[in-house]
Write an enzyme that holds these catalytic residues in place. Structure first.
Site, short mmCIF file in Angstrom:
data_model
loop_
_atom_site.label_atom_id
_atom_site.label_comp_id
_atom_site.label_asym_id
_atom_site.label_seq_id
_atom_site.Cartn_x
_atom_site.Cartn_y
_atom_site.Cartn_z
N GLY A 1 -0.14 0.17 5.61
CA GLY A 1 0.49 0.74 4.43
C GLY A 1 1.48 -0.21 3.78
O GLY A 1 1.71 -1.33 4.26
N TYR A 2 2.11 0.24 2.69
CA TYR A 2 3.07 -0.61 2.00
C TYR A 2 4.29 -0.89 2.87
O TYR A 2 4.76 -2.03 2.95
CB TYR A 2 3.50 0.04 0.68
CG TYR A 2 2.42 0.09 -0.37
CD1 TYR A 2 1.46 -0.92 -0.48
CD2 TYR A 2 2.35 1.14 -1.28
CE1 TYR A 2 0.47 -0.87 -1.45
CE2 TYR A 2 1.37 1.19 -2.26
CZ TYR A 2 0.44 0.19 -2.34
OH TYR A 2 -0.54 0.23 -3.31
N LEU B 1 4.23 5.71 9.68
CA LEU B 1 3.14 6.68 9.56
C LEU B 1 3.37 7.64 8.39
O LEU B 1 4.48 7.71 7.84
CB LEU B 1 3.05 7.49 10.86
CG LEU B 1 2.66 6.68 12.11
CD1 LEU B 1 3.06 7.44 13.37
CD2 LEU B 1 1.17 6.41 12.08
N CYS C 1 14.35 6.23 0.88
CA CYS C 1 14.88 5.20 -0.03
C CYS C 1 15.89 5.76 -1.02
O CYS C 1 16.98 5.19 -1.20
CB CYS C 1 13.73 4.52 -0.76
SG CYS C 1 12.67 5.62 -1.73
N SER D 1 5.14 2.47 -5.67
CA SER D 1 4.93 2.14 -4.26
C SER D 1 5.55 3.17 -3.33
O SER D 1 5.16 3.26 -2.17
CB SER D 1 5.49 0.75 -3.94
OG SER D 1 6.89 0.70 -4.19
N ALA E 1 0.31 3.66 0.05
CA ALA E 1 -0.92 2.94 -0.26
C ALA E 1 -2.12 3.87 -0.41
O ALA E 1 -3.16 3.45 -0.92
CB ALA E 1 -1.21 1.90 0.82
N ASN F 1 12.85 -0.02 -2.80
CA ASN F 1 12.50 1.12 -1.95
C ASN F 1 11.75 0.72 -0.69
O ASN F 1 11.80 1.43 0.32
CB ASN F 1 11.67 2.14 -2.74
CG ASN F 1 10.40 1.54 -3.31
OD1 ASN F 1 10.44 0.66 -4.16
ND2 ASN F 1 9.25 2.02 -2.86
#
Length: 343
Positions: free
Chosen positions: A11-12, A73, A147, A180, A184, A310
């Site tokens: 993932g991102y 996750l 974030c 984002s 993802a 973030n």
């Protein structure tokens, strides 16, 4: 060398963790877990890591024991796997929302379901060094805040600790975030055709970060969240009312005293210029959070502003900062990239 594993590495946030950890001088990445891409090279999913690593993603079963594991996750998954990873690592750093709250009823209200590991909620130390540094030094379970929650908490923290705002009136947080933040594997709402040019209010009330802000500050909080066209970045505009007798000098002093020794919080207090207020654009890729304020002294209306990337200070970078604190390493190790300008 610390041996670390990243779970959810495709993932991102997982990609940002890998970027930071692969460049960390005291860390060896021994596992990059992905249920979608086991056996595939990491740089096939994260092309920015080409020539940085030859590692491939692995399954959870293939990962060796490590000193620390990062859980990147989806929300509500970490609490189903927590015991598995606790048995495989000395320190668990969770970047999901699963352990950010310490009250099962508040969790149910904001996440819409019962918590599956309620006995552990009180054991996780919040991963926000600016507020919890001493507790983090000995924490084996760490929960990294969201974030927008991080940006808002750091913007409001000096005002609360110096008793400068009306706590009964609380704060109204207007948050904006780039695409984002949706991850993802986000759905149709994040297609370019739908997101481009949009300023989409996706949480006009009861965003889950609202509960985190209230928890860390003891401040009644209402929050709205809007998705903007940027890819990275989060900005929070936090409205509150000054107590009688407080003024701009007291507010400025509170910010400077709170953050004078903080390596990753910068007080932006310029009178003029394009970036006289915190703006995430110049923070992209960095672990900095910029904070500042604007005040109408006639009415006492104060707007405290926080901005960050973030994926870094709002996620992966903050987690690595917590790892440094926990392991007794220099807090800035592997995190000194200042951001880009122009971009």
């Amino acid at each position: 060398m610390l041996r670390v594993t990243v779970v959810g590495a495709a993932g991102y946030i997982g990609g940002e963790l890998l970027r930071l950890l692969l460049g960390h001088p005291e860390v060896e990445v021994v596992g990059a877990v992905s249920s979608r891409f086991p056996g595939k090279r990491i740089d096939g999913v994260h092309p920015n890591l080409r020539s940085v690593t030859d590692l491939a993603f692995c399954s959870a079963e293939e990962t060796p024991k490590s000193d620390a594991v990062f859980l990147a996750l989806p929300h509500r998954v970490a609490m189903t796997q927590i015991e598995q990873w606790r048995s495989r690592a000395g320190v668990v750093l969770d970047l999901t929302g699963d352990f950010r709250l310490d009250d099962t009823e508040v969790f149910r209200r904001y996440y819409g379901e019962e918590h599956l590991a309620p006995q552990l909620l009180g054991d996780f130390v919040p991963g926000l060094p600016e507020l919890y540094r001493e507790r983090l030094r000995t924490a084996d379970l760490i929960s990294v805040p969201g974030c927008m929650a991080t940006a808002a908490v750091l913007a409001l923290h000096p005002l609360v600790t110096h008793d400068l705002i009306d706590l009964e009136r609380g704060a109204q947080v207007d948050a904006r975030t780039g695409s984002s933040g949706s991850g993802a594997t986000a759905g149709p709402a994040n297609l370019h055709a739908e997101r481009s040019g949009a300023m989409r209010v996706f949480a006009p009330t009861r965003h889950r970060h609202e509960a985190e802000i209230a928890r860390h500050l003891g401040l009644p909080t209402a929050m709205t969240a809007t998705g903007v066209e940027a890819v990275r970045g989060a900005q929070t505009l936090c409205h509150a009312t000054l107590r009688p007798g407080a003024d701009a000098k007291a507010v400025r002093r509170a910010f400077r005293e709170c953050y004078a020794a903080e390596p990753f919080v910068r007080v932006v207090a310029h009178q003029r210029g394009i970036y006289r207020y915190p703006d995430p654009k110049i923070l992209l890729g960095s672990n900095f959070c910029d904070v500042g304020f604007a005040l109408d002294e006639d009415t006492g209306r104060l707007s405290a502003i926080g901005a960050l990337d973030n994926l870094v200070k709002g996620g992966a970078g903050n987690a690595v900062q917590c790892l440094n604190v926990r392991m007794g390493l220099p807090e800035t190790l592997g995190l000194t990239f200042p951001g880009l300008h122009p971009l």
